[in-house]
Design a protein around this motif. Structure first.
Motif, short mmCIF file in Angstrom:
data_model
loop_
_atom_site.label_atom_id
_atom_site.label_comp_id
_atom_site.label_asym_id
_atom_site.label_seq_id
_atom_site.Cartn_x
_atom_site.Cartn_y
_atom_site.Cartn_z
N THR A 392 40.06 9.82 -5.68
CA THR A 392 39.71 8.69 -6.53
C THR A 392 38.44 9.01 -7.28
O THR A 392 37.73 9.97 -6.95
CB THR A 392 39.52 7.41 -5.69
N SER A 393 38.17 8.20 -8.30
CA SER A 393 36.96 8.37 -9.10
C SER A 393 36.40 6.98 -9.41
O SER A 393 37.10 6.15 -9.99
CB SER A 393 37.28 9.12 -10.40
N ILE A 394 35.19 6.73 -8.97
CA ILE A 394 34.52 5.46 -9.24
C ILE A 394 33.69 5.63 -10.49
O ILE A 394 32.73 6.42 -10.51
CB ILE A 394 33.66 5.04 -8.04
N MET A 395 34.02 4.93 -11.53
CA MET A 395 33.36 5.11 -12.83
C MET A 395 32.39 3.96 -13.09
O MET A 395 32.70 2.80 -12.85
CB MET A 395 34.40 5.17 -13.95
N ILE A 396 31.21 4.32 -13.59
CA ILE A 396 30.24 3.32 -14.00
C ILE A 396 30.01 3.46 -15.50
O ILE A 396 30.70 4.24 -16.17
CB ILE A 396 28.92 3.50 -13.21
N ALA A 397 29.06 2.73 -16.04
CA ALA A 397 28.85 2.73 -17.49
C ALA A 397 28.44 4.11 -18.00
O ALA A 397 27.85 4.91 -17.27
CB ALA A 397 27.78 1.70 -17.86
N GLU A 398 28.75 4.38 -19.26
CA GLU A 398 28.38 5.66 -19.87
C GLU A 398 26.87 5.80 -19.93
O GLU A 398 26.12 4.82 -19.86
CB GLU A 398 28.99 5.77 -21.26
N ASP A 399 26.44 7.02 -20.14
CA ASP A 399 25.02 7.38 -20.26
C ASP A 399 24.24 7.08 -18.98
O ASP A 399 23.02 6.93 -19.00
CB ASP A 399 24.37 6.66 -21.45
N ARG A 400 24.97 6.97 -17.86
CA ARG A 400 24.32 6.83 -16.56
C ARG A 400 24.72 8.02 -15.70
O ARG A 400 25.62 8.77 -16.05
CB ARG A 400 24.71 5.50 -15.90
N GLN A 401 24.05 8.16 -14.56
CA GLN A 401 24.28 9.34 -13.75
C GLN A 401 24.17 9.04 -12.27
O GLN A 401 23.25 8.35 -11.83
CB GLN A 401 23.26 10.43 -14.10
N ILE A 402 25.16 9.54 -11.49
CA ILE A 402 25.05 9.49 -10.03
C ILE A 402 23.95 10.46 -9.63
O ILE A 402 24.06 11.67 -9.82
CB ILE A 402 26.38 9.89 -9.37
N ALA A 403 22.88 9.92 -9.05
CA ALA A 403 21.73 10.75 -8.72
C ALA A 403 21.75 11.26 -7.29
O ALA A 403 21.11 12.26 -6.97
CB ALA A 403 20.43 9.96 -8.96
N ASP A 404 22.48 10.57 -6.40
CA ASP A 404 22.57 11.03 -5.01
C ASP A 404 23.59 10.18 -4.28
O ASP A 404 23.95 9.08 -4.73
CB ASP A 404 21.23 10.94 -4.28
N VAL A 405 24.06 10.68 -3.14
CA VAL A 405 25.02 9.95 -2.32
C VAL A 405 24.74 10.24 -0.85
O VAL A 405 24.55 11.39 -0.45
CB VAL A 405 26.47 10.30 -2.70
N VAL A 406 24.64 9.16 -0.05
CA VAL A 406 24.36 9.29 1.38
C VAL A 406 25.20 8.26 2.14
O VAL A 406 25.83 7.38 1.53
CB VAL A 406 22.86 9.04 1.71
N ARG A 407 25.16 8.33 3.44
CA ARG A 407 25.82 7.35 4.28
C ARG A 407 24.79 6.60 5.10
O ARG A 407 23.89 7.21 5.68
CB ARG A 407 26.84 8.02 5.21
N GLY A 408 24.91 5.28 5.14
CA GLY A 408 23.99 4.47 5.91
C GLY A 408 24.44 4.31 7.34
O GLY A 408 25.56 4.65 7.71
N ARG A 409 23.57 3.74 8.14
CA ARG A 409 23.91 3.58 9.55
C ARG A 409 24.98 2.50 9.75
O ARG A 409 25.55 2.39 10.85
CB ARG A 409 22.67 3.26 10.37
N ASP A 410 25.26 1.69 8.70
CA ASP A 410 26.33 0.70 8.79
C ASP A 410 27.70 1.30 8.50
O ASP A 410 28.72 0.60 8.55
CB ASP A 410 26.06 -0.46 7.83
N GLY A 411 27.76 2.61 8.19
CA GLY A 411 29.03 3.28 7.94
C GLY A 411 29.44 3.33 6.49
O GLY A 411 30.36 4.07 6.13
N ASN A 412 28.79 2.55 5.63
CA ASN A 412 29.12 2.58 4.21
C ASN A 412 28.52 3.81 3.54
O ASN A 412 27.53 4.38 3.99
CB ASN A 412 28.60 1.33 3.51
N VAL A 413 29.14 4.19 2.42
CA VAL A 413 28.62 5.26 1.57
C VAL A 413 27.79 4.61 0.46
O VAL A 413 28.23 3.62 -0.14
CB VAL A 413 29.77 6.10 0.97
N TYR A 414 26.62 5.17 0.20
CA TYR A 414 25.73 4.62 -0.83
C TYR A 414 25.47 5.68 -1.90
O TYR A 414 25.08 6.81 -1.58
CB TYR A 414 24.42 4.15 -0.22
N ALA A 415 25.68 5.28 -3.15
CA ALA A 415 25.41 6.16 -4.28
C ALA A 415 24.25 5.57 -5.09
O ALA A 415 24.27 4.38 -5.44
CB ALA A 415 26.64 6.31 -5.16
#
Length: 579
Positions: A392-415
């Motif tokens: 899958t690909s999660i798309m956000i607005a143009e001219d923006r950038q995914i700067a990092d991605v980690v996982r929290g202690r609640d199990g969710n993924v955070y970008a």
């Protein structure tokens, strides 16, 4: 224990009758008899079982019962019930003779009883330490071995069946010799079988731990510095640790990244004497070199700067790079180890483009289960690491950038997503003014459904690092917070914290005036004691700032225990919610 009862209601037995002298009493007639026992081995009669024999005569009064075992009369047994406790394995023939007052008699023979050895009672001796069934033992890595001995003194043993970590061992004796020179978890299961095929299975675990089991790796690019800090022992293992332990340097060009997978640590060095880049595999807890992994095409001349490594298995690696000589194209390649030694190195389809625009930025990839998350410009892409297919690909607005991605202690993924900004040439460098707020995406790793929260302080947008630098994000292990670098590109001095329960952002620390180097470098990390480790650099060495996550206080005593590390690098924690 299971009770087994059998009764012989119609059995032709030897019944001897003699008439009384005056023919006044009838000869005894056995009307019923039975045998029962309780045993810990199902329906098997084992040594030590209590076996009860009973006999009944209803036609005449019995004045004496004569019980014998294997032809030997038991002079103490006189009654309709006889208790036998066999002391050793073998066949037992029991007979009883019933007498009336006139001497008339009847004899009853019981079916031969076969008595087996009981199931083994097993004790486990690891070196000098005795383990209970299901127990575990922690030992230190050392030169040499440790004997593991199984003792079953109650019975004679005919066979041992060992498995180690699910694999059947060739060893079929009571003793196994465990190699202590390599770290790892050794889960044993042994079936111990006696000569009557009754068995007992014991399981136990021996953890062989090296000095680098839990803690933080500090590493520096360019000068291939690498050191380790054990927070529990407040012990720092000095810079150039790899060279000290292996008697050689890691490789030409420094140490750009590292990754831990299945008990191994993989060191990414961008070039070597053969002009190829290489991945050096070491034992994760001892840093002892085990093999060097490379492939055709895995080199800096064609890829440019090789900056990012994710080990997805023992024989597959995702490698990120950026080529500033080819319109700043960034990409992720898949290096696969082949049985014939002809390793492959091919692009990961869908993970390349201009850095920060549609290609990966300089930030770590995240593996959760078999899925790998990679920021590619304004898209967060998820790949199946087994098939290398994009899920899958999660798309956000143009001219923006995914700067990092980690996982929290609640199990969710955070970008972490940088705000919109004007493109500069082929990339988003992260130095231009942002025209919208940065944000955090909270992603369910099962459904990929996400929510987006702007990063605001007092209602105002706050820039985060993007472009080549990335935001160096890490998740707290003790609170619901993420930490990331503030805007400022290579010269940033600020670290922010974001609470993903409340959706609020605040300044955590500005390193200016803290006795550290002048700017925050690469990746940060947290430990299980609620501390944040912030690498700061002057491009030739890293100095680590240590801060209490709850209070924000700088922890000088711990910071002073950590020496500087050569190069311009970051921190890699063994404590993580990703894989």
């Amino acid at each position: 224990m299971k009770k087994f009862l059998y009764c012989f209601l119609v059995i032709v037995a030897s019944v001897f009758v003699s008439c009384s002298k005056n023919d006044g009493l009838p000869a005894p007639v056995v009307s019923n008899f039975s045998v029962n026992w309780e045993s810990g081995a199902g329906s098997d009669v084992v040594v030590g079982s209590v076996v009860t024999y009973t006999v009944k005569c209803e036609n005449v009064e019995i004045v004496r019962y004569e019980w014998s075992v294997n032809g030997t009369v038991n002079s103490e047994a006189d009654g309709p019930t006889f208790v036998l406790t066999p002391a050793q394995r073998g066949d037992y023939s029991v007979k009883v003779v019933l007498y009336n007052a006139d001497g008339g008699s009847a004899a009853q023979e019981f079916m031969t009883l076969t008595v087996k050895d009981p199931a083994p009672v097993v004790t486990v001796l690891c070196g000098e330490m005795q383990l209970e069934d299901g127990g575990s033992l922690d030992v230190e890595v050392a030169e040499g071995t440790m004997p593991i001995v199984l003792n079953a003194g109650n019975v004679e043993i005919s066979e041992y069946k060992w498995t180690l970590n699910g694999e059947v061992l060739e060893n079929q004796t009571k003793e196994y010799t465990l190699d202590l020179t390599h770290s790892g978890t050794n889960a044993f299961e042994v079936e111990v079988i006696n000569r009557d095929q009754l068995s007992t299975t014991v399981s136990f675990t021996v953890h062989v731990n090296g000095p680098f089991k839990s803690g933080l790796w500090f590493y520096g690019t360019t000068y291939e510095g690498i050191a380790f800090f054990d927070p529990a022992k407040n012990l720092f293992y000095q810079d150039h640790l790899y060279q000290e332990l292996n008697g050689e340097t890691i490789g030409d060009g420094g140490l750009n990244d590292l990754s831990i997978c299945n008990g191994k640590i993989y060191l990414l060095t961008p070039s070597s004497a053969s002009s190829r880049a290489q991945i050096v595999e070491c034992d994760a807890q001892t840093l002892k070199k085990e093999r060097v992994i490379t492939a055709e095409g895995f080199n800096t001349s064609s890829l440019g700067e090789i900056y990012n490594l994710l080990a997805v298995s023992a024989d597959k690696f995702y490698v990120g790079s950026n080529n500033s000589n080819a319109n700043n194209v960034s990409s992720v390649h898949v290096l696969t180890v082949q049985p014939d030694g002809q390793n492959t190195f091919v692009p990961l389809s869908g993970a390349s483009g201009n850095i920060g625009v549609d290609g990966p930025c300089w930030s770590r990839m995240l593996k959760v289960g078999k899925n790998v998350y990679i920021g590619c410009g304004n898209k967060l892409k998820v790949f199946d690491s087994e098939t290398d297919k994009e899920l899958t690909s999660i798309m956000i607005a143009e001219d923006r950038q995914i700067a990092d991605v980690v996982r929290g202690r609640d199990g969710n993924v955070y970008a972490l997503v940088a705000g919109a900004m004007a493109k500069t040439g082929y990339w988003l460098w992260g130095m231009e003014p942002f025209t919208s707020a940065a944000s955090v995406l909270a992603i369910d790793p099962q459904t990929f459904v996400y929510t987006e929260t702007p990063i605001l302080i007092d209602g105002k947008q706050t820039d985060i690092n993007a472009g080549l630098e990335g935001s160096g994000t890490c998740a707290s292990l003790t609170s619901d917070e993420l930490f990331f670098k503030g805007g400022g590109g290579y010269s940033t001095t600020k670290v922010y914290k974001y609470n993903y329960k409340t959706g609020t952002t605040s300044l955590f620390v500005d390193i200016t005036g803290k006795g550290l180097n002048s700017m925050v470098s690469k990746y940060m990390a947290a430990d299980s004691e609620g501390r944040l480790y912030v690498p700061t650099t002057n491009y030739s060495a890293i100095s680590i700032g240590v801060f209490d996550i709850e209070s924000g206080a700088q922890l000088g005593d711990i910071q002073n225990a950590i020496g500087t590390v050569s190069g311009d690098g970051g921190v890699y924690s063994t404590y993580t919610f990703g894989e």
